[in-house]
Design a protein around this motif. Sequence first.
Motif, PDB file in Angstrom:
ATOM      1  N   MET A 111     -17.179-118.368 -15.307  1.00  0.00           N
ATOM      2  CA  MET A 111     -18.021-119.483 -14.884  1.00  0.00           C
ATOM      3  C   MET A 111     -17.728-119.882 -13.433  1.00  0.00           C
ATOM      4  SD  MET A 111     -18.794-123.170 -16.730  1.00  0.00           S
ATOM      5  CE  MET A 111     -19.762-122.428 -18.049  1.00  0.00           C
ATOM      6  N   GLY A 112     -16.459-119.779 -13.028  1.00  0.00           N
ATOM      7  CA  GLY A 112     -16.086-120.115 -11.645  1.00  0.00           C
ATOM      8  C   GLY A 112     -16.805-119.231 -10.640  1.00  0.00           C
ATOM      9  N   PRO A 113     -16.602-117.896 -10.731  1.00  0.00           N
ATOM     10  CA  PRO A 113     -17.317-117.024  -9.796  1.00  0.00           C
ATOM     11  C   PRO A 113     -18.830-117.044 -10.012  1.00  0.00           C
ATOM     12  CG  PRO A 113     -16.139-115.731 -11.441  1.00  0.00           C
ATOM     13  CD  PRO A 113     -15.641-117.142 -11.552  1.00  0.00           C
ATOM     14  N   SER A 114     -19.240-117.355 -11.237  1.00  0.00           N
ATOM     15  CA  SER A 114     -20.679-117.453 -11.494  1.00  0.00           C
ATOM     16  C   SER A 114     -21.286-118.578 -10.669  1.00  0.00           C
ATOM     17  CB  SER A 114     -20.951-117.707 -12.982  1.00  0.00           C
ATOM     18  OG  SER A 114     -22.337-117.768 -13.230  1.00  0.00           O
ATOM     19  N   TYR A 115     -20.596-119.733 -10.639  1.00  0.00           N
ATOM     20  CA  TYR A 115     -21.125-120.840  -9.826  1.00  0.00           C
ATOM     21  C   TYR A 115     -21.028-120.514  -8.340  1.00  0.00           C
ATOM     22  CZ  TYR A 115     -21.821-125.198  -7.429  1.00  0.00           C
ATOM     23  OH  TYR A 115     -22.295-126.149  -6.562  1.00  0.00           O
ATOM     24  N   VAL A 166      -4.055-109.565 -17.751  1.00  0.00           N
ATOM     25  CA  VAL A 166      -4.948-110.417 -16.959  1.00  0.00           C
ATOM     26  C   VAL A 166      -4.917-109.919 -15.512  1.00  0.00           C
ATOM     27  CG1 VAL A 166      -5.472-112.757 -16.195  1.00  0.00           C
ATOM     28  CG2 VAL A 166      -4.534-112.379 -18.488  1.00  0.00           C
ATOM     29  N   HIS A 167      -5.899-109.152 -15.161  1.00  0.00           N
ATOM     30  CA  HIS A 167      -5.984-108.610 -13.803  1.00  0.00           C
ATOM     31  C   HIS A 167      -6.701-109.563 -12.857  1.00  0.00           C
ATOM     32  CE1 HIS A 167      -4.551-104.843 -15.408  1.00  0.00           C
ATOM     33  NE2 HIS A 167      -5.600-104.722 -16.198  1.00  0.00           N
ATOM     34  N   TYR A 168      -7.509-110.462 -13.435  1.00  0.00           N
ATOM     35  CA  TYR A 168      -8.330-111.365 -12.628  1.00  0.00           C
ATOM     36  C   TYR A 168      -8.129-112.800 -13.121  1.00  0.00           C
ATOM     37  CZ  TYR A 168     -10.468-106.739 -12.153  1.00  0.00           C
ATOM     38  OH  TYR A 168     -10.672-105.393 -11.960  1.00  0.00           O
ATOM     39  N   LYS A 169      -7.179-113.512 -12.511  1.00  0.00           N
ATOM     40  CA  LYS A 169      -6.851-114.869 -12.949  1.00  0.00           C
ATOM     41  C   LYS A 169      -7.883-115.889 -12.481  1.00  0.00           C
ATOM     42  CE  LYS A 169      -1.864-113.976 -12.886  1.00  0.00           C
ATOM     43  NZ  LYS A 169      -0.560-114.344 -12.246  1.00  0.00           N
ATOM     44  N   ASN A 170      -8.339-115.731 -11.271  1.00  0.00           N
ATOM     45  CA  ASN A 170      -9.325-116.637 -10.679  1.00  0.00           C
ATOM     46  C   ASN A 170     -10.024-115.876  -9.548  1.00  0.00           C
ATOM     47  OD1 ASN A 170      -7.474-116.812  -8.395  1.00  0.00           O
ATOM     48  ND2 ASN A 170      -6.310-118.276  -9.629  1.00  0.00           N
TER      49      ASN A 170
END
Length: 308
Positions: A276-280, A47-51
């Motif tokens: 979905m987080g970065p999408s929003y 997991v390189h991108y957690k959030n």
Amino acid sequence: MIYISTMDFLVGGLAGVGAGFFSNPFDVVKTRMQLQGELRARGKHAVHYKNVPHAMYNIVKHDGIAALQKGLVPALWFQLVVNGVRLGIYQQADNYGLLRDKDNNTQFVNSLFFGCVSGMCGGLCGSPLQLVKTQLMSYSSQKIAVGTQHAHPGMMYAFQKIYTKNGLSGLWRGAHGMMMRNSIGSASQIASFAVCKEWMDNNNMFQQSKYLSAFVASNIGALVKTVFLNPMDVIMTRLYNQAVDASGRGVMYAGIADCARKIVKAEGLIAFCKGMGPSYLRQAPHTVLLLVFWDMLKDLQKSIKLHA
């Protein structure tokens, strides 16, 4: 009439370009997160991108701060083409009286329909740019690499490489996914924006500033669009970024249905919420800037017309 029609398309395109510059870093993060763990069960991949903050930190750490604007050139051309086409078609429908009732109120079903059709047309025209943009955004340092790494040094090189290897049809690979994605996103975004803004204007809400109701309505449009768009966005990203064989066919997914089936089987339904987080966070400023710019540019267009 030809001048007005041309300006409607240009206004939509310029609004998209203005919005695209500011939202591009979130698009980079979204693309990486949607490719992370491709066809692997949870817990079975790095997991390189957690959030969003963690993703941005890792991208800057390994690829430099300029990497947050990867794919910017095709992204801005994509915005010009796609939003020029879809907002231009939508505005033409409004100009011909196809969106409103006898009291000049927007009809939701009509707005939804023309938002869908215009989005599909925009998606078809802009698909090659989205293909290249996705592949440029996914390319990274090997330490944080996800998905297929295409190693294009720039937009024109990517176009030339794809065309040389797979011909003109190769540039439109995955276009069906883009058309479906864009039709869903465009319909939900434009219809919710138009109806919400009109309702607020008619009820004298958020009228303290000329564009305040547009700002609030575009935030609502961004939320609605993100919810409806994300599953198809994941599929589209996977289709565009996969490697292809000598005949130009994807080596991982045969199409939309096959991609969806394999994602569910390997990653579960939750995978359709990836990014979905970065999408929003991308959609919110992008939709706000896009639709507010669109309103402002349409007002400017009317002003020029009146003084011409």
